[in-house]
Design a protein around this motif. Structure first.
Motif, PDB file in Angstrom:
ATOM      1  N   ARG A  49      51.072-101.196 -41.017  1.00 50.35           N
ATOM      2  CA  ARG A  49      51.233 -99.924 -40.330  1.00 50.35           C
ATOM      3  C   ARG A  49      52.649 -99.823 -39.761  1.00 50.35           C
ATOM      4  NH1 ARG A  49      47.611 -98.293 -35.989  1.00 50.35           N
ATOM      5  NH2 ARG A  49      48.700 -96.369 -36.517  1.00 50.35           N
ATOM      6  N   TYR A  50      53.033 -98.590 -39.369  1.00 46.20           N
ATOM      7  CA  TYR A  50      54.410 -98.424 -38.904  1.00 46.20           C
ATOM      8  C   TYR A  50      54.578 -97.112 -38.152  1.00 46.20           C
ATOM      9  CZ  TYR A  50      54.539 -95.414 -43.042  1.00 46.20           C
ATOM     10  OH  TYR A  50      54.268 -94.437 -43.967  1.00 46.20           O
ATOM     11  N   LEU A  51      55.685 -97.027 -37.395  1.00 43.84           N
ATOM     12  CA  LEU A  51      56.237 -95.780 -36.889  1.00 43.84           C
ATOM     13  C   LEU A  51      57.559 -95.562 -37.610  1.00 43.84           C
ATOM     14  CD1 LEU A  51      54.085 -96.056 -34.647  1.00 43.84           C
ATOM     15  CD2 LEU A  51      55.808 -95.231 -33.037  1.00 43.84           C
ATOM     16  N   GLN A  52      57.816 -94.328 -38.020  1.00 44.01           N
ATOM     17  CA  GLN A  52      59.013 -94.054 -38.802  1.00 44.01           C
ATOM     18  C   GLN A  52      59.950 -93.099 -38.066  1.00 44.01           C
ATOM     19  OE1 GLN A  52      58.877 -93.755 -43.159  1.00 44.01           O
ATOM     20  NE2 GLN A  52      59.655 -91.666 -42.961  1.00 44.01           N
ATOM     21  N   VAL A  53      61.251 -93.392 -38.140  1.00 45.03           N
ATOM     22  CA  VAL A  53      62.258 -92.537 -37.521  1.00 45.03           C
ATOM     23  C   VAL A  53      62.451 -91.291 -38.387  1.00 45.03           C
ATOM     24  CG1 VAL A  53      64.654 -92.359 -36.759  1.00 45.03           C
ATOM     25  CG2 VAL A  53      63.428 -94.535 -36.521  1.00 45.03           C
ATOM     26  N   GLU A  54      62.182 -90.128 -37.801  1.00 45.70           N
ATOM     27  CA  GLU A  54      62.288 -88.868 -38.535  1.00 45.70           C
ATOM     28  C   GLU A  54      63.545 -88.089 -38.173  1.00 45.70           C
ATOM     29  OE1 GLU A  54      60.417 -88.145 -40.941  1.00 45.70           O
ATOM     30  OE2 GLU A  54      58.718 -89.496 -40.656  1.00 45.70           O
ATOM     31  N   GLN A  55      63.952 -88.147 -36.909  1.00 44.96           N
ATOM     32  CA  GLN A  55      65.135 -87.416 -36.471  1.00 44.96           C
ATOM     33  C   GLN A  55      65.942 -88.274 -35.499  1.00 44.96           C
ATOM     34  OE1 GLN A  55      64.290 -83.485 -34.937  1.00 44.96           O
ATOM     35  NE2 GLN A  55      62.644 -83.146 -36.417  1.00 44.96           N
ATOM     36  N   ILE A  56      67.267 -88.103 -35.547  1.00 43.92           N
ATOM     37  CA  ILE A  56      68.174 -88.821 -34.646  1.00 43.92           C
ATOM     38  C   ILE A  56      69.235 -87.849 -34.161  1.00 43.92           C
ATOM     39  CG2 ILE A  56      69.941 -90.607 -34.480  1.00 43.92           C
ATOM     40  CD1 ILE A  56      68.418 -92.191 -36.570  1.00 43.92           C
ATOM     41  N   GLN A  57      69.503 -87.893 -32.875  1.00 41.91           N
ATOM     42  CA  GLN A  57      70.612 -87.118 -32.315  1.00 41.91           C
ATOM     43  C   GLN A  57      71.367 -88.002 -31.326  1.00 41.91           C
ATOM     44  OE1 GLN A  57      69.641 -83.245 -30.748  1.00 41.91           O
ATOM     45  NE2 GLN A  57      71.451 -83.178 -29.443  1.00 41.91           N
ATOM     46  N   GLY A  58      72.659 -88.190 -31.554  1.00 40.37           N
ATOM     47  CA  GLY A  58      73.453 -89.014 -30.654  1.00 40.37           C
ATOM     48  C   GLY A  58      73.376 -90.488 -31.007  1.00 40.37           C
ATOM     49  N   ASN A  59      73.467 -91.336 -29.996  1.00 41.56           N
ATOM     50  CA  ASN A  59      73.478 -92.791 -30.181  1.00 41.56           C
ATOM     51  C   ASN A  59      72.079 -93.366 -29.986  1.00 41.56           C
ATOM     52  OD1 ASN A  59      76.336 -92.942 -30.578  1.00 41.56           O
ATOM     53  ND2 ASN A  59      76.598 -92.677 -28.372  1.00 41.56           N
ATOM     54  N   VAL A  60      71.460 -93.724 -31.095  1.00 40.63           N
ATOM     55  CA  VAL A  60      70.106 -94.285 -31.099  1.00 40.63           C
ATOM     56  C   VAL A  60      70.162 -95.617 -31.839  1.00 40.63           C
ATOM     57  CG1 VAL A  60      67.704 -93.931 -31.785  1.00 40.63           C
ATOM     58  CG2 VAL A  60      69.114 -91.970 -31.103  1.00 40.63           C
ATOM     59  N   ILE A  80      55.566-106.386 -33.972  1.00 41.28           N
ATOM     60  CA  ILE A  80      55.590-106.479 -32.517  1.00 41.28           C
ATOM     61  C   ILE A  80      57.020-106.786 -32.063  1.00 41.28           C
ATOM     62  CG2 ILE A  80      54.789-107.811 -30.528  1.00 41.28           C
ATOM     63  CD1 ILE A  80      52.196-108.283 -32.033  1.00 41.28           C
ATOM     64  N   GLY A  81      57.532-105.995 -31.125  1.00 37.46           N
ATOM     65  CA  GLY A  81      58.893-106.189 -30.624  1.00 37.46           C
ATOM     66  C   GLY A  81      59.911-105.253 -31.230  1.00 37.46           C
ATOM     67  N   ASP A  82      59.604-104.637 -32.370  1.00 38.46           N
ATOM     68  CA  ASP A  82      60.518-103.632 -32.920  1.00 38.46           C
ATOM     69  C   ASP A  82      60.634-102.479 -31.933  1.00 38.46           C
ATOM     70  OD1 ASP A  82      60.687-105.187 -35.165  1.00 38.46           O
ATOM     71  OD2 ASP A  82      59.725-103.771 -36.520  1.00 38.46           O
ATOM     72  N   GLU A  83      61.860-101.975 -31.718  1.00 36.59           N
ATOM     73  CA  GLU A  83      62.025-100.922 -30.732  1.00 36.59           C
ATOM     74  C   GLU A  83      63.141 -99.947 -31.095  1.00 36.59           C
ATOM     75  OE1 GLU A  83      62.803-103.067 -27.097  1.00 36.59           O
ATOM     76  OE2 GLU A  83      64.960-103.152 -27.471  1.00 36.59           O
ATOM     77  N   ILE A  84      63.012 -98.748 -30.541  1.00 32.48           N
ATOM     78  CA  ILE A  84      64.034 -97.718 -30.626  1.00 32.48           C
ATOM     79  C   ILE A  84      64.564 -97.500 -29.215  1.00 32.48           C
ATOM     80  CG2 ILE A  84      64.382 -95.228 -30.902  1.00 32.48           C
ATOM     81  CD1 ILE A  84      64.489 -96.657 -33.521  1.00 32.48           C
ATOM     82  N   VAL A  85      65.905 -97.465 -29.075  1.00 34.86           N
ATOM     83  CA  VAL A  85      66.543 -97.295 -27.780  1.00 34.86           C
ATOM     84  C   VAL A  85      67.535 -96.137 -27.883  1.00 34.86           C
ATOM     85  CG1 VAL A  85      67.916 -98.378 -25.975  1.00 34.86           C
ATOM     86  CG2 VAL A  85      66.318 -99.759 -27.318  1.00 34.86           C
ATOM     87  N   THR A  86      67.425 -95.164 -26.975  1.00 33.10           N
ATOM     88  CA  THR A  86      68.339 -94.030 -26.964  1.00 33.10           C
ATOM     89  C   THR A  86      69.327 -94.167 -25.806  1.00 33.10           C
ATOM     90  OG1 THR A  86      66.809 -92.730 -25.609  1.00 33.10           O
ATOM     91  CG2 THR A  86      66.663 -92.464 -27.992  1.00 33.10           C
ATOM     92  N   SER A  87      70.563 -93.747 -26.052  1.00 32.06           N
ATOM     93  CA  SER A  87      71.585 -93.728 -25.005  1.00 32.06           C
ATOM     94  C   SER A  87      71.579 -92.372 -24.303  1.00 32.06           C
ATOM     95  CB  SER A  87      72.959 -94.002 -25.623  1.00 32.06           C
ATOM     96  OG  SER A  87      72.992 -95.250 -26.267  1.00 32.06           O
ATOM     97  N   GLY A  88      72.526 -92.170 -23.392  1.00 34.26           N
ATOM     98  CA  GLY A  88      72.625 -90.896 -22.703  1.00 34.26           C
ATOM     99  C   GLY A  88      72.894 -89.758 -23.673  1.00 34.26           C
ATOM    100  N   GLN A  89      72.267 -88.623 -23.441  1.00 35.42           N
ATOM    101  CA  GLN A  89      72.404 -87.433 -24.267  1.00 35.42           C
ATOM    102  C   GLN A  89      72.059 -87.715 -25.726  1.00 35.42           C
ATOM    103  OE1 GLN A  89      76.432 -86.063 -23.434  1.00 35.42           O
ATOM    104  NE2 GLN A  89      75.743 -84.977 -21.602  1.00 35.42           N
ATOM    105  N   SER A  90      71.088 -88.585 -25.952  1.00 34.92           N
ATOM    106  CA  SER A  90      70.642 -88.950 -27.300  1.00 34.92           C
ATOM    107  C   SER A  90      69.123 -88.909 -27.366  1.00 34.92           C
ATOM    108  CB  SER A  90      71.146 -90.342 -27.683  1.00 34.92           C
ATOM    109  OG  SER A  90      72.554 -90.424 -27.565  1.00 34.92           O
ATOM    110  N   THR A  91      68.592 -88.517 -28.525  1.00 34.65           N
ATOM    111  CA  THR A  91      67.144 -88.393 -28.683  1.00 34.65           C
ATOM    112  C   THR A  91      66.721 -88.864 -30.070  1.00 34.65           C
ATOM    113  OG1 THR A  91      67.282 -86.113 -29.492  1.00 34.65           O
ATOM    114  CG2 THR A  91      67.023 -86.416 -27.107  1.00 34.65           C
ATOM    115  N   ALA A  92      65.411 -89.072 -30.216  1.00 27.74           N
ATOM    116  CA  ALA A  92      64.854 -89.449 -31.523  1.00 27.74           C
ATOM    117  C   ALA A  92      63.430 -88.919 -31.626  1.00 27.74           C
ATOM    118  CB  ALA A  92      64.875 -90.963 -31.709  1.00 27.74           C
TER     119      ALA A  92
END
Length: 296
Positions: A49-60, A80-92
């Motif tokens: 199973r998985y989560l998939q990145v569909e959209q990125i804006q800024g620094n992700v 387990i432990g895989d992660e997405i991290v967004t910076s300031g003014q950034s989204t996913a």
């Protein structure tokens, strides 16, 4: 003749004994299999199973034990432990593999995989950790009663079977939940509190969830400015109050808002006569209001 009958009776008894023993053994094995099968039905097994990145804006960024790189559309969080991290003014935006919904990740937010499983009756079980930041979830209703979608924070576990809601994790772990559709269960300190559509609550680390109150969606701010002069230096302190569910940033820096909606910020200014600051108040629904303050 007598000896022959005696031998025949002996072998008949021995055969019956072996037959009974074998039957009993078979019954025990069958019972063992039934018990094992029942236990196995409760076991949750890991699958692809998985989560998939569909959209990125800024620094992700996409991170795990072996990787720390800019995220790309199509990246999959599988372990387990895989992660997405967004910076300031950034989204996913992340999609759930089963097509059940989406996770919108706001700026300065971390979303980490705790577990992605399938139960033996084909229920999908998703558990994500959000140690900081804001996520907005749109999850459709599940058809399998074993399916679950949980968000865990330092303060609380939120569980749904289909709804739209916002989870806001403050710097100190305090978690605010606002339910926009459906209902969300919040669980902490062995106490469950259901938050229905149009309501919000908060959970302090080490405390049970609060009782729900209506979503205010109010971005008003009450504030006062305190000006101090010490040893020829000027210090400006902004003390304010907003709805407890709101977030506050001053010149792009997130502020600590306590359980009562109060915050206190020491401002940096190079002028002893005039200071300009920008305060942004954001409600759980995403409504924003900007205050450009000029302090003399």
């Amino acid at each position: 003749m007598s000896n022959s009958l005696t031998r025949q009776r002996f072998w008949n008894k021995k055969f019956l004994g072996v037959l009974c023993y074998s039957s009993a053994a078979c019954i025990l094995v069958l019972c063992g299999k039934v018990e094992l099968s029942s236990a196995q039905s409760q076991v949750q097994v890991k699958t692809n199973r998985y989560l998939q990145v569909e959209q990125i804006q800024g620094n992700v960024f996409f991170r795990n034990q072996n990787t720390n790189r800019p995220a790309r559309k199509g990246d999959r969080l599988t372990n387990i432990g895989d992660e997405i991290v967004t910076s300031g003014q950034s989204t996913a935006v992340l999609s759930v593999d089963t097509g059940v919904g989406f996770v919108n990740v706001a700026e300065q937010t971390t979303v980490r995989i705790n577990s992605l499983q399938i139960s033996n009756d084909n229920g999908r079980i998703t558990n994500l950790l959000v140690p900081r930041g804001i996520v907005r979830l749109r999850i459709r209703r599940f058809t399998n009663p074993s399916s679950r979608f949980d968000i865990q924070t330092p303060a609380v576990i939120t569980g749904v079977r289909g709804t739209e809601y916002v989870v806001n994790v403050k710097n100190d772990g305090r978690t605010v939940l606002a339910t926009l559709d459906g209902a969300v269960n919040t669980s902490a300190q062995n106490i469950d509190v259901l938050v229905n559509k149009g309501f919000q609550n908060q959970t302090i680390v080490g405390e049970p969830p609060s009782q729900p109150v209506p979503i205010q969606d109010n971005t008003d701010i009450d504030y006062q400015v305190i000006k101090l002069f010490e040893n020829g230096e000027r210090q400006v302190i902004l003390v304010g109050n907003v709805d407890f569910a709101n977030t506050v940033s001053i010149d792009g820096v997130a502020q600590n808002v306590d359980r009562d909606g109060q915050f206190r910020a020491v401002l940096t200014t190079n002028s002893i006569y005039r200071a300009e600051i920008q305060v942004i108040v954001t409600s759980p629904s995403g409504k924003q209001r900007t205050y450009d303050l000029v302090i003399y």
